[in-house]
Design a protein around this motif. Structure first.
Motif, short mmCIF file in Angstrom:
data_model
loop_
_atom_site.label_atom_id
_atom_site.label_comp_id
_atom_site.label_asym_id
_atom_site.label_seq_id
_atom_site.Cartn_x
_atom_site.Cartn_y
_atom_site.Cartn_z
N GLU A 1 0.81 -1.21 0.00
CA GLU A 1 0.00 0.00 0.00
C GLU A 1 0.85 1.27 0.00
OE1 GLU A 1 -2.65 -0.16 3.31
OE2 GLU A 1 -3.57 -2.06 2.71
N TYR A 2 2.15 1.12 0.28
CA TYR A 2 3.02 2.30 0.44
C TYR A 2 4.18 2.36 -0.55
CZ TYR A 2 0.63 2.44 4.97
OH TYR A 2 -0.33 2.48 5.96
N VAL A 3 4.56 1.24 -1.15
CA VAL A 3 5.73 1.23 -2.02
C VAL A 3 5.38 0.54 -3.34
CG1 VAL A 3 7.30 1.16 -0.05
CG2 VAL A 3 6.62 -0.98 -1.14
N PRO A 4 6.15 0.83 -4.40
CA PRO A 4 5.91 0.15 -5.68
C PRO A 4 6.16 -1.35 -5.58
CG PRO A 4 7.30 2.10 -5.97
CD PRO A 4 7.19 1.86 -4.50
N GLU A 5 5.45 -2.11 -6.39
CA GLU A 5 5.58 -3.57 -6.36
C GLU A 5 7.01 -4.02 -6.65
OE1 GLU A 5 3.58 -7.27 -5.82
OE2 GLU A 5 2.56 -5.33 -5.98
N ALA A 6 7.68 -3.30 -7.54
CA ALA A 6 9.03 -3.70 -7.95
C ALA A 6 10.04 -3.59 -6.81
CB ALA A 6 9.49 -2.86 -9.14
N PHE B 1 2.45 0.60 14.17
CA PHE B 1 2.52 -0.04 12.85
C PHE B 1 1.11 -0.35 12.34
CE2 PHE B 1 3.40 -3.05 9.55
CZ PHE B 1 4.70 -2.79 9.13
N GLY B 2 0.24 -0.81 13.24
CA GLY B 2 -1.12 -1.12 12.83
C GLY B 2 -1.90 0.11 12.43
N ILE B 3 -1.66 1.22 13.12
CA ILE B 3 -2.34 2.47 12.76
C ILE B 3 -1.85 2.95 11.40
CG2 ILE B 3 -2.60 4.90 13.39
CD1 ILE B 3 -2.41 3.99 16.34
N GLY B 4 -0.53 2.91 11.18
CA GLY B 4 0.05 3.21 9.88
C GLY B 4 -0.35 4.58 9.35
N GLY B 5 -0.64 4.63 8.05
CA GLY B 5 -1.04 5.88 7.42
C GLY B 5 0.03 6.48 6.53
N ALA B 6 1.30 6.16 6.80
CA ALA B 6 2.41 6.67 6.00
C ALA B 6 3.62 5.77 6.22
CB ALA B 6 2.73 8.12 6.37
#
Length: 425
Positions: free
Chosen positions: A54-59, A110-115
């Motif tokens: 959800e945060y980084v490119p698949e590659a 980590f569970g809250i996340g968001g960025a």
């Protein structure tokens, strides 16, 4: 290391337990805490790569999995000598409580996340308080005679295997609710361990077996590692430990990504595979380790475990490079787990018996720092190698494990030859 404080009661001889806690709850609680800790750690394994998507490119997914683990390991590398030596000075219980509550806070964030930066900060918090497992192993050494340590390490390893079986299965189930649900469950388990430790767990380290002072210069991670390698009786063991820690780090941080890329598995399938790894741990460490140690000795079991790891890594290399079959992936992962479980428990027992009662925390902290040093670099190396060739991390692992087995076998021969030479004619 500082010498134990003098008292009317004689200090424990090297390798002797530092005295059993007065409460009969010590060993059962240590079992429960180890079990819960392993569940908490492994619940998140099936979902981490999928959260990161959800945060980084698949590659760059494999690389970022490595980055998060390296950040955690860097902080643990810095903190581990302090936490281990603090447990030698102030007792195991307070350090354990601080460590697990830090993990609870880290996983909650980590569970809250968001960025992405939130995930990085959460791993920093968890790493700086990563003293729970080293302190628990020092606790076990406090309450267990040297001749029984390998057996008890094996029992805790088997319970950890049950946790490794249950944790990913729970994580796979919770992932059907949301990807963050397993992470919040881990935070809740860590908080529960903190409460159990604070209110029920007795202190294991007697006052007369505690170090009297802490020298900050001796707590630098590289100083602790250097001092450990300076011990002749530990050197070959630590070299072998380092060499096999790299393939283990590759496996832990990369197997989910390999399963996703090579055979298109999702969180549920990955969770079931890791549960199978837990079943293997139970069989090896719970049922077979004791008879194997009795028959072949601790060092023999360590070398045999390395052979199992080597075969497993060879299978994973084939899956990544030539034969992308789910059956081969599962078989190779289980073989690697079987070798790792037997090897690690026996190696812990050998190392623990090589130092005195007042140095168990120091040794645990030093091994944790060494493991963290590997974890700082190995995940990044795995991500980089994986980008070049999916099989590269596992082909390298085959060579490293073979070198570790050779190193330990040579050390065992030299030790045996020295023992024979020392016998009077």
């Amino acid at each position: 290391m500082s010498t134990p404080q003098e008292s009317p009661q004689a200090a424990a001889p090297p390798g002797a337990p530092s005295g059993r806690p007065t409460s009969t709850l010590a060993w059962p609680l240590l079992i429960a805490i180890t079990f819960l800790t392993t569940i908490g750690m492994t619940i998140v394994f099936p979902v981490l790569p999928f959260i990161l998507r959800e945060y980084v490119p698949e590659a760059s997914l494999a690389l970022w999995v490595g980055v998060l683990e390296s950040v955690y390991a860097l902080c643990a590398f810095i903190a581990a000598p302090f936490l281990g030596s603090f447990s030698d000075r102030f007792g195991r219980k307070p350090i354990l409580v601080i460590s697990v509550l830090g993990s609870a806070a880290g996983y909650l964030m980590f569970g809250i996340g968001g960025a992405l930066w939130v995930l990085l900060v959460s791993r920093i918090i968890d790493g700086l308080t990563a003293g729970d497992l080293p302190v628990m192993f020092a606790y076990l050494a406090d309450i267990t005679p040297p001749e029984d340590r390998a057996k008890r390490y094996g029992l805790l390893g088997a319970l950890g295997g049950i946790g490794t079986m249950v944790g990913p299965a729970i994580g796979a189930f919770l992932a059907t609710i949301s990807l963050s649900a397993p992470v919040f469950a881990t935070a809740a388990i860590a908080a529960l361990i903190g409460l159990l430790s604070a209110f029920l767990l007795p202190e294991s380290l007697k006052q007369e077996n505690r170090t009297t002072e802490l020298k900050l210069a001796e707590l630098h991670p590289f100083t602790v590692i250097s001092a450990a390698f300076g011990r002749k009786e530990l050197r070959a063991l630590l070299i072998a430990f380092t060499l096999v820690s790299i393939p283990f780090a590759f496996f832990v941080n990369n197997v989910s990504v390999l399963a996703l890329d090579a055979i298109q598995w999702g969180p549920t399938q990955v969770g079931l595979l890791l549960s199978g790894v837990g079943v293997v741990d139970i069989i090896i460490q719970g049922a077979l380790l004791g008879p194997l140690v009795k028959r072949f000795g601790e060092r023999g079991v360590v070398v045999a475990g390395m052979v199992g790891q080597l075969i497993g890594c060879l299978g994973l290399a084939l899956v990544a490079s030539l034969v992308p079959l789910s059956g081969l992936l599962a078989s190779a992962a289980l073989m690697f787990a079987a070798g790792q479980g037997g090897m690690q428990a026996a190696l812990d027992g050998v190392m623990s018996s090589s130092v005195g009662a007042d140095e168990q925390g120091w040794l645990a902290g030093g091994m944790s720092s060494l493991g963290s040093a590997v974890q700082m670099t190995a995940p990044l190396l795995a991500g980089w190698l994986y980008g070049i060739s999916h099989g590269a991390p596992y082909w390298l692992s085959v060579g490293l494990i073979a070198l570790a087995a050779f190193t330990l076998a040579q050390s065992t021969r030299r030790t045996a030859a020295a023992d024979v030479a020392a016998i009077p004619a």
